[in-house]
Structures are given as structure tokens and as C-alpha cells.
Scaffold this motif. Structure first.
Motif, PDB file in Angstrom:
ATOM      1  N   TYR A 114      42.990 -40.894 -28.833  1.00  0.00           N
ATOM      2  CA  TYR A 114      42.164 -39.883 -28.272  1.00  0.00           C
ATOM      3  C   TYR A 114      40.790 -40.018 -27.634  1.00  0.00           C
ATOM      4  N   THR A 115      40.214 -41.261 -28.543  1.00  0.00           N
ATOM      5  CA  THR A 115      38.889 -41.461 -28.358  1.00  0.00           C
ATOM      6  C   THR A 115      38.595 -42.182 -26.980  1.00  0.00           C
ATOM      7  N   ASP A 121      27.577 -44.267 -26.296  1.00  0.00           N
ATOM      8  CA  ASP A 121      27.069 -43.505 -27.592  1.00  0.00           C
ATOM      9  C   ASP A 121      27.486 -42.289 -27.664  1.00  0.00           C
ATOM     10  N   ILE A 122      28.039 -41.937 -29.239  1.00  0.00           N
ATOM     11  CA  ILE A 122      28.160 -40.727 -29.495  1.00  0.00           C
ATOM     12  C   ILE A 122      27.169 -40.244 -30.320  1.00  0.00           C
ATOM     13  N   LEU A 123      26.161 -39.299 -30.142  1.00  0.00           N
ATOM     14  CA  LEU A 123      25.274 -38.641 -30.754  1.00  0.00           C
ATOM     15  C   LEU A 123      25.709 -37.741 -31.696  1.00  0.00           C
ATOM     16  N   ARG A 124      24.768 -37.001 -32.774  1.00  0.00           N
ATOM     17  CA  ARG A 124      24.935 -35.940 -33.443  1.00  0.00           C
ATOM     18  C   ARG A 124      24.890 -34.902 -32.749  1.00  0.00           C
ATOM     19  N   PHE A 132      34.658 -35.095 -34.414  1.00  0.00           N
ATOM     20  CA  PHE A 132      36.294 -35.615 -34.396  1.00  0.00           C
ATOM     21  C   PHE A 132      35.865 -37.133 -34.784  1.00  0.00           C
ATOM     22  N   LEU A 133      34.981 -38.051 -34.735  1.00  0.00           N
ATOM     23  CA  LEU A 133      34.742 -39.108 -35.052  1.00  0.00           C
ATOM     24  C   LEU A 133      34.465 -39.540 -36.445  1.00  0.00           C
ATOM     25  N   ARG A 137      36.779 -41.219 -39.230  1.00  0.00           N
ATOM     26  CA  ARG A 137      36.163 -42.102 -40.315  1.00  0.00           C
ATOM     27  C   ARG A 137      36.981 -41.650 -41.595  1.00  0.00           C
ATOM     28  N   ASN A 138      37.317 -40.558 -41.898  1.00  0.00           N
ATOM     29  CA  ASN A 138      37.683 -40.081 -43.170  1.00  0.00           C
ATOM     30  C   ASN A 138      39.133 -40.778 -43.262  1.00  0.00           C
TER      31      ASN A 138
END
Length: 261
Positions: A114-115, A121-124, A132-133, A137-138
Motif C-alpha cells: 500500500y505504501t 518524505d512523509i511528515l506529521r 498509516f505508517l 510500524r506497530n
């Protein structure tokens, strides 16, 4: 600095997403973010100063921040999916302080695929993608508990390197300590000491690991039967191969192939 590494370091707090044929063919390098890499359709190795980590299908490589490494492939690959996480987003567990290979569940594989809609860069502030990221990670933290056991030690020792290369090139042939030692002008005892001093493993164990890695490559990339894989990996019987494979990989060759495919 390589342009890719410059881009990776530009926003220290971002999660960096990168999909490519292979990891930019970078030389040995390090960066300040933790990395996971998932290879789609191919056989690849993570190389560090002291070890070579083979990662087969349905497994991802974990590379902790600061570890000098590069990734190489022995076969053509469809895609390498790379995710880079800032260090403060990953708890410091003992397992994640070191490089390792971990299984990819169906859910994790779907999330990694999906990514592919993102790159860079994916910022806050990119709320949907960032959240999603974090969820991905979890899942990674949940599965990163039991690393894949096949790790091949390496060395920069100029006397030992040609011997290791010889083993790899002749892994399908009988390899006996006395004969290999004589081929390179050593006594069996001297060659044994060379292995123990430089890679902290025995000649026999190194040969066994090399054979198992060869067999995994053949199981994943060919249509050979289990018996054919055994003989092509240097074993003179299916039972000896199955025993060694079980001992190192903790499952039978047939079960491993079924799971990976």
C-alpha cells in the motif's frame, strides 16, 4: 554524500518511503534512521562489516540506525520496498539494536504494498499517510521478535577471503577441511585457527551455512525437487540435507518452500 543519502537526511523527523529495483546500489554506508527493506521477487543480502544476512521471500530486513551496511542482490528483483523511521519512533529493544531478518505476514505484506502510493518524505502534517505508517510500524514491532537464523559471517582478512569465495563457488562439491587447506597451502589445524580467529566459527559450520543458503535460493528460485536441491547444495542424501535444514531454519525444506511461495 550520495544524493539519495542527502535526500534521506533532509527532514530528520520524517518517515522516508522509497521503492526501487535495489537499494540504489550504494556502497557501504550508514544513516540516522532505522530501515526496513522488503524484497519482492528476488534474492538479496544485507552486508555489514562482520556478517552477511540472507533474506528470502516473505521476510524483511531490519537495519538499525547507524549500522554501516549495503544491500546486494544475486538475482534480478521486481522491487525493493524501503521504509526509514526516525530513531525516536522505535523503542530500543534488544532485538532491534541489531540487524535481523523477520517474517512478513499477509497483513504486513499488504500494508507494505500500500505504501507504493508514496515516495519520499512523509511528515506529521501528512496526517493520513503518517498515521498509516505508524500503524505499519506497530505491526513491525509485533513481528520483530524471532529473527531468521541464517547469518553468514564475513571478514576483511585477505588470507581468508579467497577461501570463503572458493567455498561459495564449489558448494555443490564435497568440501573437506584437509583438502581445502592443502589447496591453499595450509595445514588443517592452521586453516581451522584462521576461521576461528577471523569469523568465530568453524570451517564445517561455515560450509553448512553456505550450503543451507544455497538450498534456500534454489527452493525459492527454481522448480527443482527437494532431492535435487539437496544434491545441488552439496549433500549426498536427502535425509542429511533435511536434518541440516531443520537444524538451522527450524522447519523442513518442504514446509519452508510452501510458506515462502
Amino acid at each position: 554524500m550520495h544524493p539519495f543519502l542527502q535526500a534521506l537526511a533532509h527532514y530528520p523527523d520524517s518517515i522516508y518511503v522509497h521503492h526501487s529495483k535495489i537499494e540504489e546500489q550504494l556502497p557501504m554506508h550508514s544513516h540516522k534512521k532505522h530501515q526496513i527493506s522488503y524484497v519482492e521477487g528476488g534474492v538479496a543480502f544485507l552486508n555489514t562489516k562482520n556478517n552477511s544476512f540472507f533474506f528470502p521471500a516473505r521476510h524483511f530486513i531490519w537495519i538499525p540506525a547507524g549500522l554501516e551496511h549495503n544491500v546486494t542482490s544475486r538475482t534480478s528483483v521486481k522491487m525493493v520496498h524501503n521504509l526509514f523511521f526516525p530513531a525516536d519512533l522505535i523503542p530500543e529493544t534488544e532485538i532491534l539494536k541489531k540487524a535481523g531478518i523477520f517474517p512478513v505476514s499477509n497483513l504486513l505484506m499488504e500494508m507494505i504494498n500500500y505504501t507504493q502510493r508514496w515516495n519520499g518524505d512523509i511528515l506529521r502534517t501528512d496526517a493520513e499517510a503518517f498515521e498509516f505508517l505508524i500503524a505499519l510500524r506497530n505491526i513491525i514491532l509485533e513481528v520483530a521478535k524471532t529473527p531468521f537464523p541464517v547469518v553468514l559471517p564475513t571478514t576483511t582478512n585477505e588470507m581468508l577471503r579467497p577461501i570463503l569465495k572458493y567455498i561459495h563457488l564449489n558448494v555443490d562439491q564435497p568440501l573437506y577441511l584437509e583438502e581445502v587447506a592443502a589447496h591453499f597451502g595450509y595445514s588443517a589445524r592452521s586453516l581451522s585457527r584462521l576461521f576461528q580467529k577471523n569469523i568465530e566459527t568453524s570451517f564445517l559450520q561455515y560450509v553448512k551455512l553456505t550450503r543451507i543458503i544455497k538450498s534456500i535460493e534454489l527452493l525459492l528460485k527454481t522448480d527443482l525437487s527437494i532431492s535435487e536441491v539437496a544434491y545441488a547444495s552439496g549433500y549426498n542424501s536427502l535425509s542429511a540435507f533435511s536434518y541440516a535444514f531443520n537444524q538451522i531454519v527450524n522447519q523442513s525444506p518442504a514446509a519452508f518452500k510452501k510458506q515462502s511461495l
